[in-house]
Design a protein around this motif. Structure first.
Motif, PDB file in Angstrom:
ATOM      1  N   TYR A 147       0.833  -1.204   0.000  1.00  0.00           N
ATOM      2  CA  TYR A 147       0.000   0.000   0.000  1.00  0.00           C
ATOM      3  C   TYR A 147       0.869   1.257   0.000  1.00  0.00           C
ATOM      4  CZ  TYR A 147      -2.823   3.737   2.053  1.00  0.00           C
ATOM      5  OH  TYR A 147      -3.427   4.938   2.310  1.00  0.00           O
ATOM      6  N   LYS A 150       2.526   1.924  -3.353  1.00  0.00           N
ATOM      7  CA  LYS A 150       1.547   2.460  -4.315  1.00  0.00           C
ATOM      8  C   LYS A 150       1.294   3.940  -4.031  1.00  0.00           C
ATOM      9  CE  LYS A 150      -0.865  -1.841  -5.334  1.00  0.00           C
ATOM     10  NZ  LYS A 150      -2.109  -2.586  -5.200  1.00  0.00           N
ATOM     11  N   GLN A 151       1.203   4.297  -2.755  1.00  0.00           N
ATOM     12  CA  GLN A 151       0.982   5.700  -2.381  1.00  0.00           C
ATOM     13  C   GLN A 151       2.154   6.567  -2.824  1.00  0.00           C
ATOM     14  OE1 GLN A 151      -2.323   5.369  -1.939  1.00  0.00           O
ATOM     15  NE2 GLN A 151      -2.097   7.080  -0.558  1.00  0.00           N
ATOM     16  N   ARG A 152       3.374   6.092  -2.617  1.00  0.00           N
ATOM     17  CA  ARG A 152       4.566   6.861  -3.029  1.00  0.00           C
ATOM     18  C   ARG A 152       4.627   6.998  -4.535  1.00  0.00           C
ATOM     19  NH1 ARG A 152       7.026   4.221   1.460  1.00  0.00           N
ATOM     20  NH2 ARG A 152       7.744   2.499   0.164  1.00  0.00           N
ATOM     21  N   ALA A 153       4.287   5.931  -5.249  1.00  0.00           N
ATOM     22  CA  ALA A 153       4.296   5.979  -6.715  1.00  0.00           C
ATOM     23  C   ALA A 153       3.287   6.992  -7.222  1.00  0.00           C
ATOM     24  CB  ALA A 153       4.021   4.591  -7.295  1.00  0.00           C
ATOM     25  N   LYS A 154       2.115   7.044  -6.589  1.00  0.00           N
ATOM     26  CA  LYS A 154       1.092   8.029  -6.961  1.00  0.00           C
ATOM     27  C   LYS A 154       1.578   9.445  -6.722  1.00  0.00           C
ATOM     28  CE  LYS A 154      -3.303   6.010  -6.097  1.00  0.00           C
ATOM     29  NZ  LYS A 154      -4.482   5.957  -5.261  1.00  0.00           N
ATOM     30  N   ALA A 155       2.234   9.650  -5.585  1.00  0.00           N
ATOM     31  CA  ALA A 155       2.713  10.982  -5.222  1.00  0.00           C
ATOM     32  C   ALA A 155       3.828  11.445  -6.160  1.00  0.00           C
ATOM     33  CB  ALA A 155       3.213  10.983  -3.782  1.00  0.00           C
ATOM     34  N   ASN A 156       4.591  10.512  -6.695  1.00  0.00           N
ATOM     35  CA  ASN A 156       5.707  10.872  -7.586  1.00  0.00           C
ATOM     36  C   ASN A 156       5.272  11.112  -9.015  1.00  0.00           C
ATOM     37  OD1 ASN A 156       7.562  10.771  -5.515  1.00  0.00           O
ATOM     38  ND2 ASN A 156       8.028   8.609  -5.843  1.00  0.00           N
ATOM     39  N   LYS A 157       4.044  10.847  -9.360  1.00  0.00           N
ATOM     40  CA  LYS A 157       3.569  11.048 -10.752  1.00  0.00           C
ATOM     41  C   LYS A 157       3.317  12.494 -11.042  1.00  0.00           C
ATOM     42  CE  LYS A 157       1.673   6.592 -11.877  1.00  0.00           C
ATOM     43  NZ  LYS A 157       0.542   5.860 -12.349  1.00  0.00           N
TER      44      LYS A 157
END
Length: 157
Positions: A147, A150-157
């Protein structure tokens, strides 16, 4: 993502592990039961009291959970329903229940129900031990790590 806890039969030590994890990862965690369930003060910890009755708490969890949520339960039929909705299931003993293993668990449960109905005394599950607690904490950490990634990946987009 939310964590839903079938809290009526969830051991206190498992709830305490969940409380710490919810705070650390900042994930909303709701204890669903037909009795009042105290939770520490936190914006991430919630208690939902439902009416008394057979499977009322289970049906509330099924209704509210969504794909990607985590459900904590040892109730096999509940696990089957939420897996069908795309939720992840973790038992208080640290067993991850999936599409691949839930049918076998349902068959075992049904067999044990048949034995009990015919008068065979099967006893209950063994008490939770330190290995179970450690398995639960480790598996919960794995699910929460996914989880967080996924949150970090979303924030880096």
């Amino acid at each position: 993502m939310n964590i839903w806890v079938d809290a009526d039969a969830c051991p206190v030590v498992i709830k305490e592990i969940l409380f710490r994890a919810a705070q650390r990862v900042e994930v909303h965690t709701t204890l669903v039961a037909n009795a009042a369930m105290p939770v520490p003060p936190s914006p991430y910890l919630h208690s939902l009291r439902v009416a008394s009755g057979f499977d009322v708490a289970d049906q509330e969890i099924v209704q509210r959970c969504e794909s990607g949520d985590i459900v904590i339960t040892s109730d096999i039929p509940l696990a089957d329903e939420v897996i069908t909705k795309g939720a992840q299931v973790l038992s208080p003993r640290g067993e991850v229940l999936t599409k691949e293993n839930i049918r076998q668990r349902l068959n075992i449960r049904d067999f044990m129900d048949t034995l009990r109905a015919s008068g065979v005394q099967s006893g209950g599950p063994a008490p939770l031990d330190n290995r179970d607690k450690m398995n639960f904490a480790n598996e919960l950490d794995k699910l929460l790590s996914i989880y967080q990634r996924k949150q970090r990946a979303k924030a880096n987009k």
